[in-house]
Write an enzyme that holds these catalytic residues in place. Structure first.
Site: not given
Ligand code: SAH
Ligand code: SF4
Length: 343
Positions: A92, A112, A157-158, A189, A211-213, A287
């Site tokens: 997508e 991923c 994906g990553e 990202s 994506s620090l998180n 989300n």
């Molecule tokens: N794999 C890469 C890029 C795709 S994910 C990465 O992880 O950076 C893109 C963004 O979506 C990332 O910052 C991830 O932390 C965020 N993400 C993943 N699941 C989410 C969710 N359920 N709610 C909000 N953001 C989310």
């Molecule tokens: Fe893969 Fe990014 Fe989702 Fe983590 S947040 S599972 S790295 S797509």
């Protein structure tokens, strides 16, 4: 002989291909423009290329394409495109219009492998990497319908686990003879693959989002298994060392999850962690989706966190959730993976 999919080639790859066919290298630029500026779908459209060379090209090469199998439009203008690939897999892309410019969020893998606890894409595991042409064809297809001003590799994906396809795709997107996007308008990202961050920086000029998180290794280990291999200290050192396009900053993405990483202590630690990195913070309220028990913080908690960062002079935006009604928001993309696994 198998035909070469020329959308897998960067300009220099195309030059090498063409000189291998005994033609002048400068022809590559003409062909590149046909592909990415004129959206040619057939070599016969390339009227400034001789008829006989077009015949050679047709024999040795093909122009791949994608067309959306389904498009869903959200109430807020966000559009989600489902692309079916040659082998039946699906990915997508999401187009997000904002203040007159359109950001396209593209995928780099089918599924991923990183297994982040909060992400729907991650729950399906990795099916396969996308090829360069499958990445750039997402852009070609959407551009046929809408202008695209900004590209983010934030779909499925990553991207850093697929650098051999992602670096050439970034080069095609930013090539003055290709898509002509400024390097400042393309962002990759990552969840934090440290050695690959350096490799990305060596391979192309592009913005980086990380994506620090989480603000402690303890929490990050729990929600992002990649942290066990590359803990915060190494990740932040790699951010600091990353060669950004001029006058740019790293985007620090921070998915806020209720009672997990949303306290003022987290905000304080976050400010400290990024203090010596040119950066801006994107707060992304989690989300919610089926299959994950995490909750989004209250609006009040998000506002408090946001304000703390602002007061400490951190550039911060809180991303409003876009396309939630069509499951196009961050972390909700799944293609038809669930379906495929049942088939
Ligand atoms: N794999 C890469 C890029 C795709 S994910 C990465 O992880 O950076 C893109 C963004 O979506 C990332 O910052 C991830 O932390 C965020 N993400 C993943 N699941 C989410 C969710 N359920 N709610 C909000 N953001 C989310
Ligand atoms: Fe893969 Fe990014 Fe989702 Fe983590 S947040 S599972 S790295 S797509």
């Amino acid at each position: 002989m198998e035909k070469t999919d020329i959308k897998n080639l960067t300009l220099s790859g195309l030059e090498a291909f063409i000189s291998g066919l005994g033609k002048e290298r400068f022809r590559a630029k003409q062909i590149f423009k046909w592909l990415y500026q004129m959206d040619a779908m057939d070599f016969d459209e390339m009227t400034n290329v001789s008829k006989e060379f077009r015949a050679v090209l047709k024999e040795r090469a093909e122009i791949s394409n994608l067309s959306p199998e389904a498009v869903e439009a959200s109430e807020d203008g966000t559009r989600k495109y489902l692309f079916r690939l040659k082998d039946g897999a699906a990915v997508e892309s999401v187009l997000i219009p904002d203040e007159g410019r359109n950001t396209l969020c593209i995928s780099s893998q089918v599924g991923c492998a990183m297994q982040c606890a909060f992400c729907l894409t991650g729950t399906f595991g990795l099916s396969r990497n996308l090829t360069t042409s499958e990445i750039v064809n997402q852009v070609c297809a959407v551009k046929r319908e809408h202008p695209v001003n900004n590209i983010v590799f934030m779909g499925m994906g990553e991207p850093l686990a697929n650098l051999s396809a992602v670096i050439p795709a970034v080069q095609i997107l930013t090539d003055p003879d290709g898509f002509q996007l400024s390097t400042r308008k393309v962002t990759v990202s990552t969840s934090g693959l440290v050695p690959e961050m350096a490799e990305l920086g060596r391979g192309c000029t592009v913005n980086l989002a990380v994506s620090l998180n989480a603000t402690t290794d303890e929490v990050r280990d729990r929600i992002m298994p990649v942290n066990r291999a590359y803990p915060l200290k190494e990740l932040l050192a790699a951010c600091k060392a990353f060669p950004l396009p001029s006058r740019r900053w790293i985007t620090i993405e921070y998915v806020m999850i209720r009672d997990l990483n949303d306290t003022l202590d987290d905000a304080k630690r976050l400010v400290r962690l990024i203090s010596n990195i040119p950066s801006k913070v994107n707060l992304i309220p989690f989300n919610e989706h089926d299959g994950c028990a995490f909750k989004s913080p209250t609006q009040e908690t998000i506002d408090r966190f946001h304000k703390y960062l602002l007061d400490k002079h951190v550039t911060v935006i809180t991303r409003s959730s876009r396309g939630g009604d069509i499951s196009a928001a961050c972390g909700q993309l799944k293609g038809k993976l669930d379906q495929m696994q049942k088939d």
